[in-house]
Design an enzyme around this catalytic site. Structure first.
Site, PDB file in Angstrom:
ATOM      1  N   ASP A   1       0.855  -1.181   0.000  1.00  0.00           N
ATOM      2  CA  ASP A   1       0.000   0.000   0.000  1.00  0.00           C
ATOM      3  C   ASP A   1       0.894   1.234   0.000  1.00  0.00           C
ATOM      4  O   ASP A   1       2.011   1.224  -0.545  1.00  0.00           O
ATOM      5  CB  ASP A   1      -0.961  -0.049   1.203  1.00  0.00           C
TER       6      ASP A   1
ATOM      7  N   CYS B   1      -1.991   9.638   0.206  1.00  0.00           N
ATOM      8  CA  CYS B   1      -2.721  10.029   1.414  1.00  0.00           C
ATOM      9  C   CYS B   1      -1.787  10.187   2.609  1.00  0.00           C
ATOM     10  O   CYS B   1      -2.043  10.968   3.509  1.00  0.00           O
ATOM     11  CB  CYS B   1      -3.804   9.005   1.731  1.00  0.00           C
TER      12      CYS B   1
ATOM     13  N   ASP C   1      -5.364   5.751  -5.658  1.00  0.00           N
ATOM     14  CA  ASP C   1      -6.111   6.467  -4.612  1.00  0.00           C
ATOM     15  C   ASP C   1      -6.615   7.805  -5.152  1.00  0.00           C
ATOM     16  O   ASP C   1      -6.619   8.030  -6.363  1.00  0.00           O
ATOM     17  CB  ASP C   1      -5.196   6.623  -3.389  1.00  0.00           C
TER      18      ASP C   1
ATOM     19  N   ASP D   1     -12.662   4.548   4.522  1.00  0.00           N
ATOM     20  CA  ASP D   1     -11.866   3.463   5.113  1.00  0.00           C
ATOM     21  C   ASP D   1     -12.681   2.710   6.163  1.00  0.00           C
ATOM     22  O   ASP D   1     -13.348   3.319   6.997  1.00  0.00           O
ATOM     23  CB  ASP D   1     -10.602   4.027   5.765  1.00  0.00           C
TER      24      ASP D   1
HETATM   25  C1  GAL Z   1      -6.497   5.812   2.046  1.00  0.00           C
HETATM   26  C2  GAL Z   1      -7.006   4.485   1.551  1.00  0.00           C
HETATM   27  C3  GAL Z   1      -6.418   3.393   2.429  1.00  0.00           C
HETATM   28  C4  GAL Z   1      -4.920   3.477   2.381  1.00  0.00           C
HETATM   29  C5  GAL Z   1      -4.449   4.867   2.760  1.00  0.00           C
HETATM   30  C6  GAL Z   1      -2.957   5.036   2.576  1.00  0.00           C
HETATM   31  O1  GAL Z   1      -7.006   6.820   1.253  1.00  0.00           O
HETATM   32  O2  GAL Z   1      -8.396   4.464   1.582  1.00  0.00           O
HETATM   33  O3  GAL Z   1      -6.878   2.131   2.003  1.00  0.00           O
HETATM   34  O4  GAL Z   1      -4.488   3.164   1.094  1.00  0.00           O
HETATM   35  O5  GAL Z   1      -5.089   5.837   1.974  1.00  0.00           O
HETATM   36  O6  GAL Z   1      -2.499   6.297   2.950  1.00  0.00           O
END
Ligand code: GAL
Length: 518
Positions: free
Chosen positions: A170, A229, A257, A320
């Protein structure tokens, strides 16, 4: 003939008298309902697989049973090869076509066989993705070593034998110029503009090679904005270069994202919402490698209505699941889905994604809001059965995001139940829906390719309750053979309805086959 089955996810067999005496939720035992896989061979997981002409092919036949095992494929099309010792199929197919093959798996105890369809054409992800993602356990501590350990664990835990495939990084693999940890700082891009990984990922290509060598696939993450993010370098203005880099590195899956793109887009304008995904999927489609695209923008602009149209193979349907896992499980999993009639949108090639399976051991940041350690999922044992059952009924990706190197029998049982996985991976790909609601009691149904129906009897209420699935709500007529899916056990023949006592926040999952049908 109507029978009452005293089954619940907590495996409590209770008499009517005992039930009346039960008030608020008792402490729940972590009961493992999934039977252990036997020593005889059994072929599991998806029954269909999509690949594009000319792309490198990798599919590992998932089979449980004693090793050594010898694999076979009848009618394997030219261009593909089978490693008979591992069950790995590699090579490439030159042109479009549909190939019906038969997998076999043999060991000292016997031989199993199962038909399988290879569909060579433009569409990937013909069944929901199955795999592991680093976010909910490793967040900004993810590393090459963790990814390799995850691949090893996917094999040693046996999850690969049930159809789990993807090992996905991720956020936090690229550079964050202002990261607290100096190992995650550095130059975001090299002189040619190519994105750099941070020092915890010294050799991406070697890492994906390690994952592929175990018969698995590798996934990566980025964002259409300048920053992810978590504030790491993302794709804005470098989309083509970044995709080419992911291809060179050998990735098979991209989670795209939304973060920081919101600063340059009007989130009320559909074209603004769609633009980055159109751009990235167009670039992906031109690559000599299949990369599945997972759109992650939390459901903005009813993404389910257009996620497939902009090239997504799955799209997050809500925010989330973490931070308030219990609340979100019911809100996003049940209510967002029902309110938006999401069953109308998912299907082969494009799936509703209500986020990862948050079971097992997670990062404490998502459980108790304390950074830096790990804790057990806040979901009760019955809520965990509810979580996995619902995901399989709605044809959601089964991406586990807890610690795959520390799986206890309970968590493994939740992830590796072949009856449940078979529902999730059903080749018809028609997502299920709620068919009845009586206060906190809900009945969900999914139509399966063989004409049978998977049904979930859910109890969202605070105490044990009896839930009834009525044939009239399920579109059924006549006697049905009923199988308890979590216990992989046939329960007998029922007519008119099926009733079960279901624990607080728990579920009973069954499959119904007409007595005189297939
Ligand atoms: C969010 C996303 C999560 C994860 C996170 C990483 O926007 O929904 O699943 O990827 O960012 O910063």
């Amino acid at each position: 003939m109507k029978r009452i089955a005293t089954v619940s996810a907590a495996l409590v067999v209770l008499s009517a008298v005992a039930i009346a005496a039960v008030s608020p939720a008792p402490a729940e035992p972590r009961l493992v309902l999934t039977p252990r896989s036997g020593p005889e061979p059994r072929i599991n997981g998806a029954r269909v697989f999509g690949v594009r002409p000319g792309s490198p092919f990798l599919f590992t036949i998932p089979a449980t049973g004693e090793r050594p095992m010898t694999f076979g494929v009848e009618n394997l099309p030219e261009g593909l090869m089978l490693d008979t010792a591992t069950g790995r199929i590699t090579g490439s197919l030159p042109g479009p076509g549909v190939y019906t093959v038969t997998f076999t798996a043999a060991n000292a105890r016997g031989t199993a066989s199962r038909p399988f369809k290879i569909v060579c054409g433009p569409v990937l992800a013909l069944t929901p993705h199955m795999g592991w993602n680093s976010w909910y356990v490793w967040e900004n501590r993810v590393s090459d070593a963790i990814m390799r350990a995850a691949a090893d664990a996917m094999v040693s835990s046996g999850l690969i034998d049930h159809g789990y495939q993807y090992v996905n990084i991720d956020d936090c693999w690229s550079v964050r110029p202002d990261a607290a940890d100096p190992g995650r700082r550095g130059e975001p891009r090299d002189a040619r503009g190519l994105i750099n990984s941070n020092s915890y990922f010294p050799d991406m290509k070697d890492m994906t090679g390690y994952i592929h060598a175990r018969g698995l696939k590798a996934g990566i993450y980025t964002s259409p904005g300048p920053r992810t993010c978590a504030g790491y370098t993302a794709a804005a203005g470098h989309e083509e270069l970044d995709v080419r880099r992911f291809v060179e590195w050998g990735f098979d899956f991209l989670k795209y994202d939304w973060c920081s793109y919101g600063d340059q887009a009007d989130e009320t304008v559909l074209d603004d919402l769609q633009k980055p995904y159109r751009l990235i999927s167009g670039i992906l489609a031109a690559q000599p490698r299949d990369i599945v695209l997972n759109i992650c923008q939390y459901g903005l602009g009813n993404v389910w209505e257009w996620g497939r149209g902009v090239g997504g193979n799955s799209w997050r349907t809500a925010g989330d699941l973490g931070h308030d896992v219990v609340g979100n499980l019911f809100r996003d999993g049940f209510d967002v889905y029902t309110r938006n009639e999401l069953h109308r949108y998912g299907g082969p090639g494009g799936w509703n994604d209500p986020d990862y399976l948050l079971i097992g051991i997670l990062s404490s940041a998502f459980v108790t809001d304390r950074e830096g350690s790990n804790e057990a999922s806040p979901l009760s044992p019955n809520e965990q059965y509810t979580h996995v059952s619902l995901w399989s009924l709605v044809a959601a990706p089964l991406i586990f995001s807890g610690d795959i190197t520390r799986l206890d029998d309970f968590t493994l049982g939740l992830l590796a139940n072949d009856d449940i996985i078979e529902v999730d991976q059903d080749p018809l790909g028609r997502p299920g829906r709620r068919v009845a609601k009586d206060g906190a009691l809900e009945v969900w149904m999914r139509e399966l390719e063989d004409g049978s129906k998977a049904v979930g009897l859910f109890n969202r209420g605070p105490a044990l309750a009896s839930v009834t699935a009525k044939w009239s709500d399920l579109g059924l007529d006549g006697p049905q053979r009923v199988r308890d899916l979590w216990r992989s056990k046939d329960l007998g023949v029922f007519d008119g309805s099926f009733e079960a006592y279901v624990a607080r926040h728990g579920v009973v999952m069954i499959r119904l086959r007409p007595l005189n049908g297939r």
